[in-house]
Design a protein around this motif. Structure first.
Motif, short mmCIF file in Angstrom:
data_model
loop_
_atom_site.label_atom_id
_atom_site.label_comp_id
_atom_site.label_asym_id
_atom_site.label_seq_id
_atom_site.Cartn_x
_atom_site.Cartn_y
_atom_site.Cartn_z
N ILE A 126 0.87 -1.18 0.00
CA ILE A 126 0.00 0.00 0.00
C ILE A 126 0.90 1.23 0.00
O ILE A 126 1.22 1.80 1.04
CB ILE A 126 -0.94 0.01 1.21
CG1 ILE A 126 -1.73 -1.30 1.28
CG2 ILE A 126 -1.91 1.20 1.15
CD1 ILE A 126 -2.66 -1.41 2.48
N PRO A 127 1.35 1.67 -1.20
CA PRO A 127 2.29 2.80 -1.26
C PRO A 127 1.66 4.14 -0.94
O PRO A 127 2.35 5.07 -0.54
CB PRO A 127 2.79 2.77 -2.71
CG PRO A 127 1.65 2.15 -3.46
CD PRO A 127 1.03 1.15 -2.54
N ILE B 144 -1.43 -2.60 -4.19
CA ILE B 144 -0.74 -3.22 -5.31
C ILE B 144 -0.47 -4.68 -4.95
O ILE B 144 0.13 -4.96 -3.90
CB ILE B 144 0.58 -2.50 -5.64
CG1 ILE B 144 0.29 -1.07 -6.12
CG2 ILE B 144 1.37 -3.26 -6.69
CD1 ILE B 144 1.55 -0.25 -6.38
N MET B 145 -0.93 -5.60 -5.79
CA MET B 145 -0.66 -7.02 -5.56
C MET B 145 -0.56 -7.73 -6.90
O MET B 145 -1.52 -7.76 -7.67
CB MET B 145 -1.77 -7.66 -4.71
CG MET B 145 -1.47 -9.12 -4.34
SD MET B 145 -2.79 -9.88 -3.37
CE MET B 145 -4.01 -10.16 -4.65
N PRO C 165 1.11 9.71 0.20
CA PRO C 165 1.88 8.55 0.65
C PRO C 165 1.36 8.01 1.98
O PRO C 165 0.96 8.77 2.86
CB PRO C 165 3.31 9.09 0.79
CG PRO C 165 3.35 10.27 -0.14
CD PRO C 165 1.97 10.86 -0.09
N SER C 166 1.35 6.69 2.12
CA SER C 166 0.77 6.06 3.31
C SER C 166 1.44 6.50 4.60
O SER C 166 0.79 6.69 5.63
CB SER C 166 0.86 4.53 3.17
OG SER C 166 0.05 4.08 2.12
N GLU C 167 2.77 6.68 4.53
CA GLU C 167 3.50 7.02 5.76
C GLU C 167 3.28 8.47 6.18
O GLU C 167 3.67 8.87 7.28
CB GLU C 167 4.99 6.73 5.59
CG GLU C 167 5.71 7.60 4.58
CD GLU C 167 5.64 7.06 3.16
OE1 GLU C 167 6.36 7.59 2.29
OE2 GLU C 167 4.85 6.10 2.94
N ALA D 299 0.12 1.61 -14.54
CA ALA D 299 -0.43 2.27 -13.35
C ALA D 299 0.60 2.38 -12.25
O ALA D 299 0.76 3.45 -11.63
CB ALA D 299 -1.66 1.51 -12.86
N ASN D 300 1.31 1.30 -11.98
CA ASN D 300 2.27 1.29 -10.88
C ASN D 300 3.48 2.18 -11.15
O ASN D 300 3.99 2.86 -10.25
CB ASN D 300 2.71 -0.15 -10.59
CG ASN D 300 1.57 -1.02 -10.11
OD1 ASN D 300 0.57 -0.53 -9.59
ND2 ASN D 300 1.69 -2.32 -10.30
N VAL D 301 3.94 2.18 -12.40
CA VAL D 301 5.09 3.03 -12.76
C VAL D 301 4.70 4.50 -12.72
O VAL D 301 5.43 5.34 -12.16
CB VAL D 301 5.62 2.63 -14.15
CG1 VAL D 301 6.60 3.69 -14.67
CG2 VAL D 301 6.32 1.28 -14.10
#
Length: 536
Positions: free
Chosen positions: A238-239, A334-335, A285-287, A411-413
């Motif tokens: 989970i970015p 993302i998985m 961002p998650s963090e 999507a991820n890139v």
């Protein structure tokens, strides 16, 4: 401008040479893959199969297929299998209209899959809006990305809408079939005997424990699946999170075009979800996710995000923040697909594979999976022999790769590149990407065709990656390749590769680029038992 043109021409010439190899190989692969599916789909299929193969009492043993989940993938699959004559039982945790931000954007490629499934009318009467492309904004510059729709009829386009309305339309179609049972219940576990899944345990709407059996159970209960661990090797990242707002009393700069603002600290996405509402998604961002309950999120949106919002949307953006209960959060998961063969069961949809939501490609992948699986199941008269059928259905995970891996990787890139404006190398990548799109022609249309699911090809993805890399390095080296410029060009290549290659690896380079070397690619339907016994 002249330098940019020279770089574009140089990139186009070199990339075109690479493209001949890629496109030739891609044409061969796609031809053989489509021929295999068309051959399987054209085989005869009985309109009804009510033989009780499990030996259980009638009412729990006459179902051909159990589908867990009635979201986009589950409902579309139930309808297509029901239309093919299967007896299908669908178990959905909550049959009320979902109230969620995910699943609000359907690409043109996804709409074409709806047409293949006979479900295109599900985007009617829900105030869905046509989506023709996106406009990207950065530092006062913009690049318009139009979907290449010239060869299609006027109704073929992307769609954006309220997810709950679309889901309910799909479920209504499912409920119209007499051989499909749609019921509310929570599946608690799979029933396994000697390593073969025989059915499911579930609780109905009133909490009563029940058991139902079928030769094949298909799990598509979404990104929060509680059955996933039984059928795959889940590694969920989970970015970031999307912080969502609903804007009213405003219009996007370009009608039928979404807007993506590449801003620091967060990219911001806007698209129409009805004739009066615009969805705003802020990638955080998650963090670094501020709290909604104590007001930190509202303060963050006003101070850090609002100054980057387009002027015509600013007032509505501030009003949306101040509206009580209007700030919502959805994790971007993302998985990569990592299934393990389990006779009697199959995993599809977001329960199997997820990608970042920034390109809105999730429903397109899910509907593509449904079309492939429907065609693979059509020649199977008898589903009771679980092991050979499981071996045959293993080809599903290779045949789905062109669409799923292309949209997943993009999507991820893109989410990584768009979300790191404070990094000079990422900043260069952002400018390179926007400059590449502004070249137009095959550069812009090729990238947008992959983005919207009209060109699902990993080889085309590699081709455009090389083109963008050549363009980016050339852009940095001109007008004179000084040592500093050479260093910046090398760093751009290194950063771009370090982002792209891990996602390619996780998707499976062999299945993506060399599917003809995968044994599962050649699997044929098991021989029908009844036919075999008759011959003896």
């Amino acid at each position: 401008m002249a330098e940019q043109y020279m770089v574009g021409v140089l990139g186009g010439v070199i990339a075109s040479l690479l493209g001949f190899v890629f496109l030739y190989r891609n044409s061969l692969i796609r031809f053989r893959g489509l021929r295999k599916l068309n051959r399987a789909a054209s085989m005869d299929f009985p309109k009804r199969n009510s033989v009780n193969k499990t030996g259980k009492s009638e009412g729990v043993g006459t179902t051909d297929i159990i589908i867990v989940g009635a979201g986009v993938a589950g409902a579309a699959l139930a309808y297509s299998l029901g239309k093919d004559g299967r007896q299908v039982r669908v178990i959905e945790r909550d049959l009320n209209a979902p109230n969620r931000m995910a699943g609000e954007s359907l690409t043109p490629g996804g709409y074409l899959k709806l047409i293949e499934l006979g479900l295109e009318d599900c985007v009617d009467e829900i105030d869905a809006q046509q989506l023709l492309g996106y406009t990207l904004y950065k530092d006062g510059k913009e690049a318009r990305v139009s979907f290449p729709l010239e060869k299609f009829q006027s109704h073929v386009a992307g769609r954006t809408f309220h997810n709950g309305r679309f889901i309910q339309r799909l479920r209504k179609k499912v409920a119209s079939l007499h051989n499909v049972s749609l019921e509310q219940g929570t599946v608690t576990s799979l029933i396994e005997e000697n390593g073969i899944v025989k059915g499911v345990h579930y609780k109905n709407g009133s909490g009563k424990p029940l058991t139902t059996y079928a030769p094949l159970t298909i799990v598509c209960d979404g990104c929060f699946s509680n059955l996933r661990r039984s059928l795959c090797y889940p590694k969920v990242d989970i970015p970031s999170n999307f912080v969502g707002l609903t804007l009213t009393n405003c219009n996007l700069p370009k009608e039928n075009y979404g807007a993506i603002i590449l801003a620091n600290p967060s990219p911001i996405v806007f698209y129409q979800i009805s004739s009066t509402e615009i969805r705003c998604m802020v990638n955080v961002p998650s963090e670094k996710l501020p709290s909604v309950s104590n007001g930190e999120m509202a303060c963050y949106l006003k101070s850090q995000v609002a100054p980057k919002v387009l002027p015509e949307l600013y007032d509505s953006f501030i009003s949306a923040i101040e509206k009580k209960g209007n700030i919502r959060i959805a994790p971007n998961k993302i998985m990569a697909a990592a299934p393990h063969l389990t006779p009697g069961a199959l995993l599809i949809g977001d329960a199997l594979n997820m990608r970042h939501a920034i390109t809105g490609g999730g429903m397109t992948v899910a509907l593509s999976d449904v079309v492939i699986l429907r065609d693979l199941l059509r020649p199977l008269h008898d589903l009771s022999d679980a092991s050979p059928i499981s071996k045959y259905l293993e080809s599903f995970y290779t045949l789905r790769k062109p669409m799923s891996s292309t949209i997943n990787i993009l999507a991820n890139v893109l989410q990584k590149i768009f979300s790191a404006s404070s990094n000079p190398a990422m900043e260069n990548l952002q400018h390179t990407f926007l400059g590449y799109l502004r070249l137009g022609g095959m550069f812009s249309y090729g990238a947008s065709a992959m983005l919207c699911g009209l060109c699902p090809s990993p080889l085309s993805l590699a081709f455009h990656f090389f083109s963008i890399a050549i363009y980016g390095v050339g852009r940095l080296l001109l007008p004179f390749p000084s040592p500093r410029r050479l260093w910046d060009g090398a760093k751009l290549l290194w950063v771009a590769s370090s982002i792209l290659l891990p996602y390619m690896y996780s998707e499976g380079t062999r299945q993506m680029f060399f599917p003809l070397t995968v044994p599962a690619y050649y699997r044929t339907p098991p021989e029908n038992k009844d036919k075999k016994n008759f011959m003896h």
